[in-house]
Scaffold this motif. Structure first.
Motif, PDB file in Angstrom:
ATOM      1  N   ASP A  60       0.824  -1.213   0.000  1.00 24.57           N
ATOM      2  CA  ASP A  60       0.000   0.000   0.000  1.00 24.57           C
ATOM      3  C   ASP A  60       0.858   1.262   0.000  1.00 24.57           C
ATOM      4  O   ASP A  60       1.980   1.264   0.516  1.00 24.57           O
ATOM      5  N   PRO A  61       0.341   2.372  -0.560  1.00 24.98           N
ATOM      6  CA  PRO A  61       1.052   3.650  -0.511  1.00 24.98           C
ATOM      7  C   PRO A  61       1.284   4.090   0.932  1.00 24.98           C
ATOM      8  O   PRO A  61       0.473   3.785   1.814  1.00 24.98           O
ATOM      9  N   GLU A  62       2.377   4.806   1.166  1.00 22.83           N
ATOM     10  CA  GLU A  62       2.757   5.122   2.547  1.00 22.83           C
ATOM     11  C   GLU A  62       1.719   5.960   3.274  1.00 22.83           C
ATOM     12  O   GLU A  62       1.496   5.775   4.479  1.00 22.83           O
ATOM     13  N   GLU A  63       1.030   6.883   2.568  1.00 24.50           N
ATOM     14  CA  GLU A  63       0.028   7.685   3.278  1.00 24.50           C
ATOM     15  C   GLU A  63      -1.173   6.840   3.680  1.00 24.50           C
ATOM     16  O   GLU A  63      -1.818   7.107   4.697  1.00 24.50           O
ATOM     17  N   GLU A  64      -1.490   5.776   2.905  1.00 22.23           N
ATOM     18  CA  GLU A  64      -2.579   4.877   3.279  1.00 22.23           C
ATOM     19  C   GLU A  64      -2.198   4.030   4.487  1.00 22.23           C
ATOM     20  O   GLU A  64      -3.039   3.771   5.363  1.00 22.23           O
ATOM     21  N   VAL A  65      -0.950   3.599   4.529  1.00 23.63           N
ATOM     22  CA  VAL A  65      -0.482   2.810   5.673  1.00 23.63           C
ATOM     23  C   VAL A  65      -0.507   3.674   6.935  1.00 23.63           C
ATOM     24  O   VAL A  65      -0.945   3.230   8.001  1.00 23.63           O
ATOM     25  N   PHE A  66      -0.089   4.916   6.803  1.00 29.37           N
ATOM     26  CA  PHE A  66      -0.139   5.830   7.953  1.00 29.37           C
ATOM     27  C   PHE A  66      -1.581   6.039   8.408  1.00 29.37           C
ATOM     28  O   PHE A  66      -1.868   6.051   9.602  1.00 29.37           O
ATOM     29  N   GLY A  67      -2.501   6.190   7.456  1.00 26.43           N
ATOM     30  CA  GLY A  67      -3.911   6.348   7.803  1.00 26.43           C
ATOM     31  C   GLY A  67      -4.437   5.155   8.572  1.00 26.43           C
ATOM     32  O   GLY A  67      -5.169   5.310   9.568  1.00 26.43           O
ATOM     33  N   TRP A  68      -4.090   3.951   8.113  1.00 25.98           N
ATOM     34  CA  TRP A  68      -4.472   2.734   8.840  1.00 25.98           C
ATOM     35  C   TRP A  68      -3.866   2.740  10.235  1.00 25.98           C
ATOM     36  O   TRP A  68      -4.542   2.402  11.225  1.00 25.98           O
ATOM     37  N   TYR A  69      -2.628   3.155  10.345  1.00 26.13           N
ATOM     38  CA  TYR A  69      -1.934   3.134  11.631  1.00 26.13           C
ATOM     39  C   TYR A  69      -2.604   4.071  12.637  1.00 26.13           C
ATOM     40  O   TYR A  69      -2.820   3.700  13.801  1.00 26.13           O
ATOM     41  N   VAL A  70      -2.966   5.260  12.175  1.00 22.96           N
ATOM     42  CA  VAL A  70      -3.587   6.242  13.068  1.00 22.96           C
ATOM     43  C   VAL A  70      -4.978   5.790  13.492  1.00 22.96           C
ATOM     44  O   VAL A  70      -5.323   5.810  14.680  1.00 22.96           O
ATOM     45  N   THR A  71      -5.793   5.357  12.521  1.00 17.98           N
ATOM     46  CA  THR A  71      -7.199   5.052  12.817  1.00 17.98           C
ATOM     47  C   THR A  71      -7.394   3.686  13.470  1.00 17.98           C
ATOM     48  O   THR A  71      -8.293   3.529  14.309  1.00 17.98           O
ATOM     49  N   GLN A  72      -6.562   2.711  13.115  1.00 16.79           N
ATOM     50  CA  GLN A  72      -6.773   1.349  13.598  1.00 16.79           C
ATOM     51  C   GLN A  72      -5.817   0.931  14.717  1.00 16.79           C
ATOM     52  O   GLN A  72      -6.043  -0.091  15.365  1.00 16.79           O
ATOM     53  N   GLN A  73      -4.772   1.695  14.935  1.00 16.15           N
ATOM     54  CA  GLN A  73      -3.801   1.330  15.971  1.00 16.15           C
ATOM     55  C   GLN A  73      -3.671   2.412  17.052  1.00 16.15           C
ATOM     56  O   GLN A  73      -3.948   2.168  18.218  1.00 16.15           O
ATOM     57  N   VAL A  74      -3.273   3.617  16.651  1.00 17.53           N
ATOM     58  CA  VAL A  74      -2.985   4.650  17.652  1.00 17.53           C
ATOM     59  C   VAL A  74      -4.255   5.133  18.351  1.00 17.53           C
ATOM     60  O   VAL A  74      -4.306   5.192  19.589  1.00 17.53           O
ATOM     61  N   GLU A  75      -5.292   5.481  17.586  1.00 16.65           N
ATOM     62  CA  GLU A  75      -6.503   6.010  18.222  1.00 16.65           C
ATOM     63  C   GLU A  75      -7.134   4.992  19.184  1.00 16.65           C
ATOM     64  O   GLU A  75      -7.444   5.348  20.330  1.00 16.65           O
ATOM     65  N   PRO A  76      -7.334   3.722  18.785  1.00 15.90           N
ATOM     66  CA  PRO A  76      -7.885   2.761  19.758  1.00 15.90           C
ATOM     67  C   PRO A  76      -6.971   2.567  20.973  1.00 15.90           C
ATOM     68  O   PRO A  76      -7.460   2.449  22.106  1.00 15.90           O
ATOM     69  N   HIS A  77      -5.651   2.544  20.741  1.00 17.53           N
ATOM     70  CA  HIS A  77      -4.705   2.341  21.844  1.00 17.53           C
ATOM     71  C   HIS A  77      -4.796   3.472  22.861  1.00 17.53           C
ATOM     72  O   HIS A  77      -4.899   3.236  24.075  1.00 17.53           O
ATOM     73  N   VAL A  78      -4.781   4.722  22.393  1.00 18.17           N
ATOM     74  CA  VAL A  78      -4.841   5.872  23.299  1.00 18.17           C
ATOM     75  C   VAL A  78      -6.205   5.958  23.971  1.00 18.17           C
ATOM     76  O   VAL A  78      -6.306   6.233  25.173  1.00 18.17           O
ATOM     77  N   THR A  79      -7.271   5.682  23.215  1.00 19.49           N
ATOM     78  CA  THR A  79      -8.628   5.743  23.772  1.00 19.49           C
ATOM     79  C   THR A  79      -8.820   4.691  24.866  1.00 19.49           C
ATOM     80  O   THR A  79      -9.343   4.985  25.947  1.00 19.49           O
ATOM     81  N   GLU A  80      -8.394   3.459  24.588  1.00 22.52           N
ATOM     82  CA  GLU A  80      -8.536   2.386  25.566  1.00 22.52           C
ATOM     83  C   GLU A  80      -7.713   2.667  26.827  1.00 22.52           C
ATOM     84  O   GLU A  80      -8.161   2.403  27.947  1.00 22.52           O
ATOM     85  N   SER A  81      -6.514   3.222  26.642  1.00 23.16           N
ATOM     86  CA  SER A  81      -5.667   3.549  27.799  1.00 23.16           C
ATOM     87  C   SER A  81      -6.313   4.639  28.642  1.00 23.16           C
ATOM     88  O   SER A  81      -6.326   4.566  29.874  1.00 23.16           O
ATOM     89  N   ARG A  82      -6.876   5.641  27.974  1.00 26.64           N
ATOM     90  CA  ARG A  82      -7.542   6.738  28.697  1.00 26.64           C
ATOM     91  C   ARG A  82      -8.735   6.218  29.477  1.00 26.64           C
ATOM     92  O   ARG A  82      -8.919   6.545  30.659  1.00 26.64           O
ATOM     93  N   LEU A 107     -15.317  20.806  18.475  1.00 24.41           N
ATOM     94  CA  LEU A 107     -16.429  19.989  17.945  1.00 24.41           C
ATOM     95  C   LEU A 107     -15.993  18.541  17.790  1.00 24.41           C
ATOM     96  O   LEU A 107     -16.757  17.615  18.086  1.00 24.41           O
ATOM     97  N   LEU A 108     -14.760  18.319  17.361  1.00 25.31           N
ATOM     98  CA  LEU A 108     -14.237  16.958  17.237  1.00 25.31           C
ATOM     99  C   LEU A 108     -14.188  16.274  18.595  1.00 25.31           C
ATOM    100  O   LEU A 108     -14.480  15.083  18.709  1.00 25.31           O
ATOM    101  N   VAL A 109     -13.848  17.024  19.634  1.00 26.64           N
ATOM    102  CA  VAL A 109     -13.791  16.476  20.981  1.00 26.64           C
ATOM    103  C   VAL A 109     -15.178  15.999  21.424  1.00 26.64           C
ATOM    104  O   VAL A 109     -15.334  14.936  22.035  1.00 26.64           O
ATOM    105  N   GLN A 110     -16.190  16.784  21.095  1.00 26.70           N
ATOM    106  CA  GLN A 110     -17.553  16.419  21.460  1.00 26.70           C
ATOM    107  C   GLN A 110     -17.994  15.115  20.796  1.00 26.70           C
ATOM    108  O   GLN A 110     -18.813  14.366  21.346  1.00 26.70           O
ATOM    109  N   ASN A 111     -17.437  14.837  19.625  1.00 24.64           N
ATOM    110  CA  ASN A 111     -17.800  13.623  18.891  1.00 24.64           C
ATOM    111  C   ASN A 111     -16.791  12.496  19.091  1.00 24.64           C
ATOM    112  O   ASN A 111     -16.836  11.490  18.380  1.00 24.64           O
ATOM    113  N   ARG A 112     -15.900  12.665  20.056  1.00 22.32           N
ATOM    114  CA  ARG A 112     -14.855  11.676  20.284  1.00 22.32           C
ATOM    115  C   ARG A 112     -15.459  10.443  20.945  1.00 22.32           C
ATOM    116  O   ARG A 112     -16.304  10.569  21.825  1.00 22.32           O
ATOM    117  N   PRO A 113     -14.998   9.248  20.530  1.00 22.99           N
ATOM    118  CA  PRO A 113     -15.517   8.015  21.155  1.00 22.99           C
ATOM    119  C   PRO A 113     -15.255   7.971  22.649  1.00 22.99           C
ATOM    120  O   PRO A 113     -14.240   8.473  23.107  1.00 22.99           O
TER     121      PRO A 113
END
Length: 219
Positions: free
Chosen positions: A71-93, A213-219
């Motif tokens: 996959d193109p590098e920007e797509e891999v980064f997108g997957w990393y942010v949405t599927q790895q970093v965001e769930p990891h930080v959210t679950e830890s919080r 506004l993004l914060v208000q819609n945060r999981p």
């Protein structure tokens, strides 16, 4: 263990320093969006500290390695942010635990900076190396830089942490889905710390109101 009393004593001393007006306390803050790109490049792409460090700090390392091949590098980064970093930080919080320090929002460091930032003098030093930051701080405080500091923090030479993240930001955040996921993670850094929203984010329409506004819609 046997070293526990010493650790407690050091912690208590650190707490006293935090509120002592005679002690200069400084925190260097990075732009959160660029910091995420830098962490990703350093831990998942460049891997300067070897395989063990990659497995420890590149979240979903094996799946990342598979995606990088196709996959193109920007797509891999997108997957990393949405599927790895965001769930990891959210679950830890949500669990009250500490996320990986490379992805942890800056406002949770140092006894939660959002509450203690008044004890610090927080310089916002853009596009500078760690050595340059240290030199500026000491020059500001003492007027000169000691020779021992020059040896410990040389101004010449290549840093192993130089990831070129500033040049990759436009490419990696080209997709709005990736951009908003990263902003949900780090919105509080912009809202609670004296970190200016960068011009490129403002140009994309993400001012303080949009981030709130993004914060208000945060999981």
């Amino acid at each position: 263990g046997a070293g526990r009393p010493d650790a407690v004593r050091v912690l208590e001393q650190a707490k006293r320093y935090l509120t002592d007006p005679r002690v200069l306390k400084t925190v260097v803050l990075r732009d959160p969006m660029e910091r995420l790109v830098s962490a990703y490049v350093d831990k998942c792409v460049a891997k300067p500290f070897g395989l063990r460090d990659w497995k420890k700090h590149c979240l979903g390392a094996k799946e990342h390695a598979r995606r990088v091949k196709k996959d193109p590098e920007e797509e891999v980064f997108g997957w990393y942010v949405t599927q790895q970093v965001e769930p990891h930080v959210t679950e830890s919080r949500d669990a009250g635990t500490s996320a990986n320090p490379h992805y942890r929002p800056q406002h949770v460091f140092c006894g939660r900076l959002r509450h203690s930032i008044g004890y610090y003098a927080p310089p916002i030093l853009q596009n500078t190396t760690a050595s340059e930051q240290v030199h500026r701080l000491f020059t500001h405080r003492h007027g000169v830089v000691h020779s021992a500091l020059l040896k410990a923090f040389p101004l010449t030479g290549h840093s192993v942490h130089s990831t070129g993240s500033a040049q990759k930001v436009a490419l990696y955040y080209r997709n709005n889905h990736t951009l908003e996921a990263a902003l949900r993670i780090y919105a509080d850094d912009y809202l609670f710390l004296p970190i200016p929203i960068p011009d490129w984010l403002l140009a994309r329409g993400y001012d303080r109101a949009a981030i709130e506004l993004l914060v208000q819609n945060r999981p």
